[in-house]
Design an enzyme around this catalytic site. Sequence first.
Site, mmCIF file in Angstrom:
data_model
loop_
_atom_site.group_PDB
_atom_site.id
_atom_site.type_symbol
_atom_site.label_atom_id
_atom_site.label_comp_id
_atom_site.label_asym_id
_atom_site.label_seq_id
_atom_site.Cartn_x
_atom_site.Cartn_y
_atom_site.Cartn_z
ATOM 1 N N GLU A 1 -0.400 5.352 -20.190
ATOM 2 C CA GLU A 1 0.744 6.181 -19.625
ATOM 3 C C GLU A 1 0.014 7.870 -19.457
ATOM 4 O O GLU A 1 -0.364 8.314 -20.528
ATOM 5 C CB GLU A 1 2.036 6.088 -20.582
ATOM 6 C CG GLU A 1 3.059 7.349 -20.192
ATOM 7 C CD GLU A 1 4.284 6.941 -20.882
ATOM 8 O OE1 GLU A 1 4.514 5.917 -21.770
ATOM 9 O OE2 GLU A 1 4.990 8.094 -21.290
ATOM 10 N N LYS B 1 10.355 5.198 -29.221
ATOM 11 C CA LYS B 1 9.568 4.740 -28.090
ATOM 12 C C LYS B 1 8.401 5.783 -27.829
ATOM 13 O O LYS B 1 7.147 5.740 -27.651
ATOM 14 C CB LYS B 1 10.197 4.645 -26.564
ATOM 15 C CG LYS B 1 9.329 3.864 -25.573
ATOM 16 C CD LYS B 1 8.653 5.094 -24.688
ATOM 17 C CE LYS B 1 7.744 4.415 -23.586
ATOM 18 N NZ LYS B 1 6.782 5.178 -22.934
ATOM 19 N N ASP C 1 -2.673 -5.473 -34.154
ATOM 20 C CA ASP C 1 -1.816 -6.237 -33.380
ATOM 21 C C ASP C 1 -0.580 -5.393 -33.201
ATOM 22 O O ASP C 1 0.183 -5.139 -33.863
ATOM 23 C CB ASP C 1 -1.400 -7.344 -34.077
ATOM 24 C CG ASP C 1 -0.551 -8.445 -33.772
ATOM 25 O OD1 ASP C 1 0.302 -8.164 -32.913
ATOM 26 O OD2 ASP C 1 -0.297 -9.532 -34.144
ATOM 27 N N HIS D 1 4.676 16.277 -17.979
ATOM 28 C CA HIS D 1 4.556 14.876 -17.530
ATOM 29 C C HIS D 1 4.090 14.959 -16.043
ATOM 30 O O HIS D 1 3.241 14.282 -15.781
ATOM 31 C CB HIS D 1 5.849 14.415 -17.776
ATOM 32 C CG HIS D 1 5.880 12.891 -17.558
ATOM 33 N ND1 HIS D 1 5.243 12.040 -18.540
ATOM 34 C CD2 HIS D 1 5.916 11.882 -16.583
ATOM 35 C CE1 HIS D 1 5.100 10.751 -18.058
ATOM 36 N NE2 HIS D 1 5.482 10.849 -16.834
HETATM 37 C C1 MEV Z 1 7.765 9.006 -22.789
HETATM 38 O O1 MEV Z 1 6.893 8.000 -22.661
HETATM 39 C C2 MEV Z 1 8.294 9.232 -24.163
HETATM 40 C C3 MEV Z 1 9.585 10.204 -24.181
HETATM 41 O O2 MEV Z 1 10.563 9.787 -23.546
HETATM 42 C C4 MEV Z 1 9.791 10.178 -25.990
HETATM 43 C C5 MEV Z 1 11.064 11.108 -26.049
HETATM 44 O O3 MEV Z 1 11.945 11.205 -25.009
HETATM 45 O O4 MEV Z 1 10.935 11.592 -27.301
HETATM 46 C C6 MEV Z 1 9.107 11.647 -23.760
#
Ligand code: MEV
Length: 440
Positions: free
Chosen positions: A85, A280, A296, A393
């Site tokens: 990513e 995430k 793992d 991003h």
């Molecule tokens: C993207 O891979 C992860 C985010 O969505 C985490 C978050 O919103 O805190 C940017």
Amino acid sequence: MSKSIAGFSKLSKSKKIDWIVETYFTNAQSAKSILKQYWNSNEKLQQLHDEFIENTITNYYLPLGVAPNFLINGKLYTIPMAIEESSVVAAASKAAKFWLERGGFKTTVISTTKIGQVHFIYKGDFKRLTQYFNSIKPKLIDDAKPITANMEKRGGGIIDIELRDKTKDINGYYQLHASFETLDAMGANFINSCLEQFAKTFKNEAQSFNLFSDEEKQIDIVMSILSNYVPDCLVRAEVSCHVNDLTENKAITGKAFAEKFVQAVNIAEIEPYRAVTHNKGIMNGIDAVVLATGNDFRAIEACVHAYASRNGKYSSLTHAKIEDDTFKFWIEVPLALGTVGGLTSLHPLVKLALELLHKPSAKELMQIIAVAGLAQNFAALRSLTTTGIQQGHMKMHLMNILNQFKATDVEKQTITEHFKNNTVTHSAVVEAIQNLRSKN
Ligand code: MEV
């Protein structure tokens, strides 16, 4: 129409590939050449990878990046990250640099206990089962000595075995719930071998326990397996600084930023929809280092999310507060990791990643990986609560879009230059490519 095949695993690698490309691809030749492109020309290295799993047809690459400048308990680290990513490595590097100038990360390992269970069915009196368990417990540990001797020499081994009554949930269901210290090994094989030995001894010895009726002697072992839920294999990582030191940008004071940041964490603490995305982002950092160090990631993921729900509601793994004008941000996360055994000694890139990290013990690796998660979360929340996530991003995603359009190196250079001062959106990039190409 695809078809089934008997004896696929027995075919040679090239025969497997022939069958795959002829059965599933309209252009068999092109499919074959893609598979071949990803083979390693070093035959020994390729064989090593072929033999990690079954039915290997090629290698699947992920980029291995590094995030330098992580100061952890006064020691500098460059952290290896295997991830596809865009912007994850850049975000980690940015957060590392930010905290490098503010005292770095502090970490502590809270506990390192791992868990395994023998699940069994017993139809009889619980008191007699307890008597049997208490009488047999030393033998359970003793019979496992051939498995535990080496681990014990190094200071690890079986910590305890408990009998747990689960009959409220399932008729006749009990467990031997065992805890282990596996030191620098992740310990899955060690734990599973111990458990299978416990199960054998536990079932066999029941035959000669005098207080059992004939029916009670028939203990039925359902399964013996480690638990990937390790809430007592826990590490903490934190950062803190005076709120005024958080300012880098004149648009917002340090205090206002800290308050907004704490609010964002509070939201993830109470709102599962947000908590999942929040966590995430943390796992972007954690998984990338887990993968790079040959651990793992499925076990880590399964455990972390169970831990995030431990109070009955899915919640944030990180926490933040402002106390006497000091901003504090921390994570507590369960991480069962190994730095010996498994892929760590087999995969050349894993060995390299571990050497880059100063050949850490499992405890040290727990701390490094918790820091990677905290740093990633800091970077995400910092963007989300200030500029928004898309600005950074999309800048990082620009190269992916250019590659989708098969941009040449010169086109990449011109367009990257253009977007230094312009907002990156998918359509803006497409337009820029089309303009550039129509000019030429
Ligand atoms: C993207 O891979 C992860 C985010 O969505 C985490 C978050 O919103 O805190 C940017």
